[in-house]
Design an enzyme around this catalytic site. Structure first.
Site, PDB file in Angstrom:
ATOM      1  N   THR A   1      71.365  -4.449   6.638  1.00  0.00           N
ATOM      2  CA  THR A   1      71.201  -4.800   8.056  1.00  0.00           C
ATOM      3  C   THR A   1      71.295  -6.298   8.302  1.00  0.00           C
ATOM      4  O   THR A   1      72.127  -6.734   9.085  1.00  0.00           O
ATOM      5  CB  THR A   1      69.895  -4.288   8.690  1.00  0.00           C
ATOM      6  OG1 THR A   1      69.891  -2.861   8.643  1.00  0.00           O
ATOM      7  CG2 THR A   1      69.780  -4.697  10.151  1.00  0.00           C
TER       8      THR A   1
ATOM      9  N   TRP B   1      67.272   1.603   0.281  1.00  0.00           N
ATOM     10  CA  TRP B   1      68.363   1.707   1.274  1.00  0.00           C
ATOM     11  C   TRP B   1      69.698   1.910   0.536  1.00  0.00           C
ATOM     12  O   TRP B   1      70.597   2.551   1.028  1.00  0.00           O
ATOM     13  CB  TRP B   1      68.464   0.419   2.070  1.00  0.00           C
ATOM     14  CG  TRP B   1      67.755   0.372   3.374  1.00  0.00           C
ATOM     15  CD1 TRP B   1      68.353   0.270   4.600  1.00  0.00           C
ATOM     16  CD2 TRP B   1      66.348   0.398   3.631  1.00  0.00           C
ATOM     17  NE1 TRP B   1      67.393   0.237   5.585  1.00  0.00           N
ATOM     18  CE2 TRP B   1      66.160   0.304   5.023  1.00  0.00           C
ATOM     19  CE3 TRP B   1      65.219   0.496   2.804  1.00  0.00           C
ATOM     20  CZ2 TRP B   1      64.896   0.307   5.627  1.00  0.00           C
ATOM     21  CZ3 TRP B   1      63.964   0.502   3.386  1.00  0.00           C
ATOM     22  CH2 TRP B   1      63.800   0.405   4.777  1.00  0.00           C
TER      23      TRP B   1
ATOM     24  N   ASN C   1      67.041   5.726   2.654  1.00  0.00           N
ATOM     25  CA  ASN C   1      66.830   5.433   4.071  1.00  0.00           C
ATOM     26  C   ASN C   1      67.970   5.888   4.972  1.00  0.00           C
ATOM     27  O   ASN C   1      69.104   5.437   4.822  1.00  0.00           O
ATOM     28  CB  ASN C   1      66.628   3.924   4.259  1.00  0.00           C
ATOM     29  CG  ASN C   1      66.327   3.593   5.699  1.00  0.00           C
ATOM     30  OD1 ASN C   1      65.286   3.994   6.215  1.00  0.00           O
ATOM     31  ND2 ASN C   1      67.245   2.918   6.367  1.00  0.00           N
ATOM     32  N   GLU C   2      67.632   6.749   5.917  1.00  0.00           N
ATOM     33  CA  GLU C   2      68.568   7.188   6.962  1.00  0.00           C
ATOM     34  C   GLU C   2      69.875   7.730   6.410  1.00  0.00           C
ATOM     35  O   GLU C   2      70.928   7.631   7.063  1.00  0.00           O
ATOM     36  CB  GLU C   2      68.817   6.041   7.961  1.00  0.00           C
ATOM     37  CG  GLU C   2      67.577   5.743   8.792  1.00  0.00           C
ATOM     38  CD  GLU C   2      67.703   4.528   9.696  1.00  0.00           C
ATOM     39  OE1 GLU C   2      68.794   3.944   9.763  1.00  0.00           O
ATOM     40  OE2 GLU C   2      66.687   4.141  10.314  1.00  0.00           O
TER      41      GLU C   2
ATOM     42  N   GLU D   1      59.780   4.628  10.712  1.00  0.00           N
ATOM     43  CA  GLU D   1      60.438   3.395  11.161  1.00  0.00           C
ATOM     44  C   GLU D   1      60.616   3.502  12.662  1.00  0.00           C
ATOM     45  O   GLU D   1      61.151   4.487  13.169  1.00  0.00           O
ATOM     46  CB  GLU D   1      61.786   3.174  10.467  1.00  0.00           C
ATOM     47  CG  GLU D   1      62.372   1.814  10.818  1.00  0.00           C
ATOM     48  CD  GLU D   1      63.755   1.555  10.238  1.00  0.00           C
ATOM     49  OE1 GLU D   1      63.977   1.864   9.055  1.00  0.00           O
ATOM     50  OE2 GLU D   1      64.604   1.053  10.993  1.00  0.00           O
TER      51      GLU D   1
ATOM     52  N   ARG E   1      65.791   2.151  21.073  1.00  0.00           N
ATOM     53  CA  ARG E   1      66.260   3.533  21.012  1.00  0.00           C
ATOM     54  C   ARG E   1      65.081   4.446  20.797  1.00  0.00           C
ATOM     55  O   ARG E   1      64.061   3.972  20.290  1.00  0.00           O
ATOM     56  CB  ARG E   1      67.288   3.708  19.888  1.00  0.00           C
ATOM     57  CG  ARG E   1      66.707   3.557  18.477  1.00  0.00           C
ATOM     58  CD  ARG E   1      67.744   3.749  17.428  1.00  0.00           C
ATOM     59  NE  ARG E   1      68.497   2.530  17.161  1.00  0.00           N
ATOM     60  CZ  ARG E   1      68.143   1.626  16.250  1.00  0.00           C
ATOM     61  NH1 ARG E   1      67.033   1.793  15.542  1.00  0.00           N
ATOM     62  NH2 ARG E   1      68.840   0.561  16.040  1.00  0.00           N
TER      63      ARG E   1
END
Ligand SMILES: *[C@@H]1O[C@H](CO)[C@@H](O)[C@H](O)[C@H]1NC(C)=O
Ligand SMILES: *[C@@H]1O[C@H](CO)[C@@H](O)[C@H](O)[C@H]1NC(C)=O
Ligand SMILES: *[C@@H]1O[C@H](CO)[C@@H](O)[C@H](O)[C@H]1NC(C)=O
Ligand SMILES: *[C@@H]1O[C@H](CO)[C@@H](O)[C@H](O)[C@H]1NC(C)=O
Ligand SMILES: *[C@@H]1O[C@H](CO)[C@@H](O)[C@H](O)[C@H]1NC(C)=O
Ligand SMILES: *[C@@H]1O[C@H](CO)[C@@H](O)[C@H](O)[C@H]1NC(C)=O
Ligand SMILES: *[C@@H]1O[C@H](CO)[C@@H](O)[C@H](O)[C@H]1NC(C)=O
Ligand SMILES: *[C@@H]1O[C@H](CO)[C@@H](O)[C@H](O)[C@H]1NC(C)=O
Ligand SMILES: *[C@@H]1O[C@H](CO)[C@@H](O)[C@H](O)[C@H]1NC(C)=O
Length: 675
Positions: free
Chosen positions: A101, A143, A189-190, A266, A388
């Site tokens: 990120t 991640w 992660n995600e 998160e 979001r």
């Protein structure tokens, strides 16, 4: 109105007798709504704490280089009990060498035969957090993974035993080298999860004697993990917590059916102005009220990365100027304090939590020993929009609320009050101010609630608004900057202010070097990591001020790969984070084959000039890139190599160093002059 109150009281009236309920209605005037807080019908879920997330990625990068006493002050605002945010949870990225990120974070195992538990700053941060709050809960989550894990594939689950071993080794190292007990570990992660991997992770933890380490899955959406847990009893057994991201305060039926703890593992990720504070206040309450979530973790902990990187200032506070010492304790810190200073993990929510009649919400928690903490928020829609998901419309208006504390709390005669108001109309911000204690009469107290307020009403008397003198004034990044990397016992593996956007740059000591380059900065990755976003094929570390236009960047460079190695220095680099591969700027490259090129982009599609340089691998060379207005020129070892190249594509940006591919290379005597 009376009817509405009757219905609500009747709903909760499990423990209250009809006579009592009637009495309450008589006591309440028409202009006030009534809310009953009662523990007699049993408690709600166990509260697991409020947290901050460092990493995902490199969000604490600039924090570590803050001078004292400012660094200590920032850490106190984050972690010190009864001072500031007083966080209950610190979640960190298990560095995986890849862009996640706002930069890359180093892995503890760059290579298969490598183990080093002193890289990066997450170890340090966890120790600083523990120092302040020995009870703080620690969570690790990957991640990305170093390339060797995938055996050539950009995927961590083909060899799940290797991945589990890798993750568990991080937890073992945390204990062995830093005496840190990791409490929870996540999956990926995600990104997709794999049931076989999760079971293997549990097995590997158990075998290593780490039964106490719990598993959070899958740090993505509620589904499909909940669906699979309901159909696979072993998967159900090994997952302790379902962690969802940006749930918009709601959960799904399947997640509730699992009977597991539900966390917003998160959340937030919102610019930390007052709307950010409003977002945080709303979700801290409503993640439980609407979605039964018992923990909320902010991405990110502290905005300690260059603001022009993606999601600038999306942290609980801002500390992005180690060169000046300037930092800002933003409103989310004090919003956090409203919950964290008056509760602890292990407390329970009361069953009587909910929405306020005219908008907003309230929760109540107890330690089961007579302490009661009530948090009330009345955030209006436009002043609490998070990044979001989209926020459906609702209205909040001023209202009077009367709270009746019942059961074991009915004897309370006074309660402490802490108050905040995000006052957008009058720009009259009140953050975490203590008010005179409320006197209870017959177990009741009333509040005149305006919009955009937070109240904590509590038995806890230890609340404190921590305070340090104003930090130094904000200053731009110095326009003359140099680093020779001659640090003998570096406290961190990376050089101050360099923000790796692909690859990993570490201090390096070559004790057999007879000359000037014993201490250097080295790009150490030798293969592409298992990425989280699409990392650039080149490595790059940026530094300086994004507003810079004219600059001279000078650096000694050492290509280590004879076949096809190459390195660059650059200026006006216009992006980092996941868009790094499309970075524009002015890049001056030299290659091991004796050529050079000047490009307007990192991926070398736009070649502005090329030619011969005579550069060889395993020799030191000095590159100088001079950018002024519309033209640029380059020097090699102090002699002009190219000139009069028209700049193209990017008007301003950071200085940078980098390599042609995932290859080791060294840099020394870096300087930038942007005057
Ligand atoms: C840590 O937890 C223990 C047990 O719950 C408690 O007694 C102690 O006060 C806590 N310490 C801090 C610093 O919060
Ligand atoms: C979830 O929360 C709602 C609202 O507070 C409550 O009615 C419900 O019982 C909770 N469900 C579970 C399974 O905890
Ligand atoms: C509340 O918590 C404090 C510690 O913060 C403790 O000393 C006290 O006994 C608890 N109970 C009540 C009723 O205040
Ligand atoms: C909220 O914001 C929207 C869009 O900017 C605006 O149209 C609306 O009037 C605002 N509502 C209030 C109550 O200020
Ligand atoms: C709240 O109560 C006060 C005092 O009784 C009254 O003046 C005020 O109008 C009430 N506010 C609302 C929104 O009902
Ligand atoms: C600003 O807030 C303070 C504290 O709540 C209050 O005393 C003061 O009257 C407010 N000022 C204005 C202009 O609203
Ligand atoms: C960059 O320079 C501009 C202009 O001097 C200044 O306003 C800004 O704060 C600087 N940013 C950083 C990160 O140094
Ligand atoms: C270390 O220095 C020696 C002597 O100059 C050189 O031969 C060797 O390649 C250097 N190693 C690295 C990794 O730079
Ligand atoms: C480069 O740095 C070394 C120390 O690493 C120093 O001894 C040397 O003088 C520097 N060279 C130049 C040209 O600045």
């Amino acid at each position: 109105m009376v009817l509405a109150a009757w219905t609500r009281v009747a709903d909760w009236g499990r423990g209250a007798s009809p006579v009592l309920v009637l009495l309450l209605l008589l006591v309440s005037s028409g202009s006030s709504e009534d809310y009953v807080l009662d523990s007699r019908g049993g408690l709600g879920r166990e509260f697991d704490g409020i947290g901050g997330l460092s990493g995902g990625g490199a969000t604490s990068r600039l924090l570590v280089n803050y001078p004292e006493p400012y660094r200590t002050q920032i850490l106190d605002y984050l972690f010190k009990p009864n001072f500031g945010a007083s966080l209950h949870i610190l979640k960190v990225e298990i560095g995986g060498d890849a862009q996640t990120t706002d930069g890359t974070e180093p892995s503890h195992m760059h290579y298969e035969d490598d183990e080093n538990f002193f890289r990066g700053y997450e170890w340090w941060l966890m120790k600083e957090a523990k120092k302040r709050n020995p009870n703080i809960t620690l969570i690790g989550l990957p991640w990305a993974f170093p390339g060797w894990i995938g055996r050539g594939e950009n995927w961590p689950y083909d060899f799940p035993d290797i991945t589990a071993y890798y993750v568990v080794s991080w937890i073992i190292g945390a204990k062995q080298y830093h005496d840190l007990d990791i409490d929870y570990v996540g999956i990926w992660n995600e990104r997709p999860f794999n049931s076989k991997y999760i079971k293997l992770l549990r097995y590997t933890l158990d075998k290593a004697g780490l039964r106490r380490v719990k598993i959070v899955a899958s740090d993505n959406l509620w589904q499909p993990v909940s669906f699979y847990m309901l159909r696979d009893s072993e998967l159900h057994r090994v997952i302790d917590v379902i962690g969802a991201h940006y749930p918009g305060t709601h959960t799904v039926v399947d997640a509730l059916k699992t009977g597991k703890k539900l966390w917003s593992s998160e959340d937030y990720s919102t610019f930390n102005d007052e709307v950010g504070g409003g977002c945080w206040a709303r979700i801290l309450n409503q993640n439980y009220v609407n979605g039964n979530m018992t923990s909320t973790i902010s991405w990110n902990l502290v905005a300690s990365y260059y603001e022009e990187l993606p999601f600038g200032r999306d942290g609980l506070m801002t500390a992005k100027e180690p060169w000046s010492g300037h930092y800002v304790v933003e409103s989310p810190i004090w919003i956090t304090a409203h919950t964290t200073q008056f509760t602890q993990p292990g407390w329970h929510y009361l069953q009587t939590v909910g929405h306020l009649e005219k908008g907003g919400s309230y929760v109540a928690l107890t330690d089961g020993q007579g302490n009661l903490t009530i948090i009330i928020e009345t955030m209006s829609h436009n002043h609490s929009i998070c990044i979001r998901p989209p926020l459906p419309g609702f209205t909040v208006s001023p209202q009077n609320a009367t709270f009746y504390v019942k059961g074991s709390f009915s004897e309370l005669s006074s309660l402490q009050v802490w108050y905040s108001k995000l006052d957008f109309e009058r720009s009259n911000l009140t953050l975490f101010r203590q008010r005179a204690p409320l006197k209870l009469s017959k177990g009741a107290f009333s509040l005149e609630l305006d919009v955009d307020e937070v109240y904590t009403v509590t038995t806890i008397t230890t609340g404190q608004k921590g305070f340090y003198p104003e930090p130094p004034k904000s200053q731009p990044f110095p326009s003359h900057y140099q680093d020779d990397f001659d640090v003998r016992n570096p406290p961190f593996s990376e050089a101050p202010n360099f923000a790796d956007q692909a690859g990993v740059y570490e201090y390096f000591t070559n004790s057999s070097d007879p000359g000037e380059h014993v201490f250097t900065l080295r790009q150490v990755l030798t293969q592409r990591p298992i990425t989280w976003v699409i990392d650039a094929g080149q490595t790059i570390s940026v530094i300086g001020n994004y507003s810079w236009t004219d600059m001279t960047v000078k650096c000694d460079v050492y290509i280590e790969t004879p076949e096809n190695g190459g390195v660059f220095v650059a200026g006006r680099v216009d992006r980092g984070g996941s868009p790094t591969p499309s970075a524009k700027g002015l890049f001056f490259w030299v290659f091991a084959d004796g050529s050079y090129s000047v490009t307007a982009d990192l991926e070398r599609h736009i070649v502005l000039k090329k030619g011969l340089s005579g550069v060889r691998a395993r020799e030191w060379h000095t590159l100088t890139l001079h950018i002024h207005g519309l033209v640029a020129s380059g020097m090699l070892n102090g002699y002009p190599l190219w000139k009069d190249v028209f700049t193209f594509g990017s008007h301003n940006g950071w200085a940078a160093i980098g390599t042609r591919s995932f290859e080791p290379a060294q840099f020394d005597n870096f300087s930038v002059d942007a005057s």
